[in-house]
Design a protein around this motif. Structure first.
Motif, mmCIF file in Angstrom:
data_model
loop_
_atom_site.group_PDB
_atom_site.id
_atom_site.type_symbol
_atom_site.label_atom_id
_atom_site.label_comp_id
_atom_site.label_asym_id
_atom_site.label_seq_id
_atom_site.Cartn_x
_atom_site.Cartn_y
_atom_site.Cartn_z
ATOM 1 N N ALA A 142 -7.767 3.762 4.218
ATOM 2 C CA ALA A 142 -8.948 4.233 4.934
ATOM 3 C C ALA A 142 -9.210 3.412 6.197
ATOM 4 O O ALA A 142 -9.628 3.957 7.230
ATOM 5 N N LYS A 143 -8.949 2.121 6.128
ATOM 6 C CA LYS A 143 -9.249 1.242 7.256
ATOM 7 C C LYS A 143 -8.158 1.215 8.310
ATOM 8 O O LYS A 143 -8.449 1.125 9.514
ATOM 9 N N HIS A 144 -6.887 1.324 7.884
ATOM 10 C CA HIS A 144 -5.792 1.045 8.811
ATOM 11 C C HIS A 144 -4.765 2.160 8.997
ATOM 12 O O HIS A 144 -3.920 2.051 9.883
ATOM 13 N N ARG A 145 -4.804 3.208 8.197
ATOM 14 C CA ARG A 145 -3.698 4.162 8.291
ATOM 15 C C ARG A 145 -3.845 5.151 9.426
ATOM 16 O O ARG A 145 -2.896 5.450 10.131
ATOM 17 N N GLY A 146 -5.001 5.748 9.590
ATOM 18 C CA GLY A 146 -5.140 6.738 10.647
ATOM 19 C C GLY A 146 -4.498 8.066 10.273
ATOM 20 O O GLY A 146 -4.160 8.312 9.114
ATOM 21 N N ASP A 205 -8.878 3.157 -11.423
ATOM 22 C CA ASP A 205 -10.059 2.380 -11.056
ATOM 23 C C ASP A 205 -9.785 0.880 -10.993
ATOM 24 O O ASP A 205 -10.720 0.073 -10.915
ATOM 25 N N SER A 206 -8.515 0.514 -11.016
ATOM 26 C CA SER A 206 -8.163 -0.902 -10.936
ATOM 27 C C SER A 206 -8.451 -1.431 -9.535
ATOM 28 O O SER A 206 -8.391 -0.688 -8.550
ATOM 29 N N PRO A 207 -8.785 -2.701 -9.419
ATOM 30 C CA PRO A 207 -8.996 -3.283 -8.089
ATOM 31 C C PRO A 207 -7.783 -3.094 -7.176
ATOM 32 O O PRO A 207 -7.946 -2.931 -5.962
ATOM 33 N N ALA A 208 -6.585 -3.101 -7.749
ATOM 34 C CA ALA A 208 -5.373 -2.976 -6.937
ATOM 35 C C ALA A 208 -5.289 -1.609 -6.259
ATOM 36 O O ALA A 208 -5.033 -1.513 -5.050
ATOM 37 N N LEU A 209 -5.476 -0.539 -7.015
ATOM 38 C CA LEU A 209 -5.363 0.794 -6.412
ATOM 39 C C LEU A 209 -6.582 1.120 -5.551
ATOM 40 O O LEU A 209 -6.465 1.877 -4.578
ATOM 41 N N LYS A 210 -7.732 0.545 -5.880
ATOM 42 C CA LYS A 210 -8.875 0.675 -4.976
ATOM 43 C C LYS A 210 -8.555 -0.002 -3.647
ATOM 44 O O LYS A 210 -8.908 0.506 -2.572
ATOM 45 N N TRP A 211 -7.883 -1.156 -3.713
ATOM 46 C CA TRP A 211 -7.474 -1.863 -2.496
ATOM 47 C C TRP A 211 -6.535 -0.999 -1.664
ATOM 48 O O TRP A 211 -6.672 -0.939 -0.434
ATOM 49 N N ALA A 254 0.823 -1.209 0.000
ATOM 50 C CA ALA A 254 0.000 0.000 0.000
ATOM 51 C C ALA A 254 0.859 1.262 0.000
ATOM 52 O O ALA A 254 0.565 2.221 -0.715
ATOM 53 N N SER A 255 1.922 1.271 0.779
ATOM 54 C CA SER A 255 2.799 2.444 0.846
ATOM 55 C C SER A 255 3.502 2.705 -0.481
ATOM 56 O O SER A 255 3.575 3.844 -0.944
ATOM 57 N N LEU A 256 4.038 1.645 -1.077
ATOM 58 C CA LEU A 256 4.819 1.818 -2.296
ATOM 59 C C LEU A 256 3.935 2.181 -3.484
ATOM 60 O O LEU A 256 4.402 2.816 -4.437
ATOM 61 N N LEU A 257 2.659 1.809 -3.433
ATOM 62 C CA LEU A 257 1.728 2.177 -4.500
ATOM 63 C C LEU A 257 0.921 3.434 -4.180
ATOM 64 O O LEU A 257 0.204 3.945 -5.048
#
Length: 258
Positions: free
Chosen positions: A244-248, A232-238, A199-202
């Motif tokens: 949103a869920k874990h970064r704070g 809009d790729s599933p990867a970047l949506k992920w 997630a960080s690197l992308l």
């Protein structure tokens, strides 16, 4: 030496490798003080502290111990502050393999973004000097016409190498899309170093709202514009969902200038 000795994290604000370790420390609840370095000015301090003939960030320091390079930092943190909940022993080998996979696209991502980004010198100079001391800002702005071409050579920011970077990024995005079909997390059923690294690197391509640089409209338009092909790729949506869920909150305690 005890773990109560303050930990210092040396970063560059736009560095996605720095974001990886910053996120890991925040998520693990490891106390640290962040020191923001200014690009170009950062090279000598990192050479001296890292003692590895490298100028890269991030670098963590505790008393006289300095550890440079994000995978080495992860290993050191696990030994000194662990076991880390994001590096469960039963999945460590698989997590480390995925970490290595996405660490390897760090430079391609930067290369890909800076090619269009360097058409917007005012934005680059503003980002580079966000946490600069007054003399550092004067230096960077005055010598930017020299720093910019040197940076482009060092990072191989040219059409040929950027085309190769695009292919590498696309391949990893496709791999990630396949991987996340099997579950929300890359390994097991919880957030791990594998997820944080990917997630960080992308993140500079996904532009999550939580990031104070990547999430701005100006960054999305002027630097991450070409990444719209994957937006809009599933990867970047992920990536955006994991943020949103874990970064704070990022920089709840603002970094200080070096």
């Amino acid at each position: 030496m005890t773990i109560n000795t303050p930990l210092t994290l040396f970063t560059i604000n736009m560095s996605h490798y720095s974001e990886k370790i910053r996120w890991l420390l925040d998520y693990e609840g490891i106390e640290y003080n962040e020191v923001a370095l200014t690009p170009a000015v950062h090279t000598l301090p990192m050479l001296i502290k890292g003692k590895r003939a490298e100028t890269t960030v991030p670098l963590v320091q505790r008393a006289t111990t300095c550890v440079q390079d994000s995978p080495r930092i992860v290993n050191w943190l696990n030994n000194e502050y662990g076991p880390l909940k994001t590096l469960p022993a039963q999945h460590e080998q698989e997590i480390v393999a995925i970490q290595q996979r996405f660490d390897e696209i760090g430079k391609p991502v930067a290369r890909y973004l800076y090619l269009p980004g360097f058409a917007h010198d005012a934005l680059i100079k503003d980002i580079w000097t966000q946490f600069a001391k007054p003399w550092e800002e004067v230096f960077v702005r005055a010598f930017y016409p020299v720093i910019k071409p040197a940076f482009k050579v060092k990072l191989k920011i040219n059409k040929k190498d950027v085309a190769r970077a695009e292919q590498k990024i696309d391949a990893e995005i496709r791999w990630l899309e396949e991987r996340i079909q099997h579950g929300q997390y890359l390994v097991g059923d919880q957030l791990t170093v594998a997820d944080i690294t990917a997630a960080s690197l992308l993140a500079p391509l996904a532009c999550p709202e939580e990031h104070p640089i990547y999430g701005t409209a100006e960054f999305r338009e002027k630097m991450a514009g070409p990444a719209q092909q994957w937006a809009d790729s599933p990867a970047l949506k992920w990536v955006r969902e994991i943020y949103a869920k874990h970064r704070g909150v990022i920089w709840a305690k603002p970094p200080v200038a070096a």
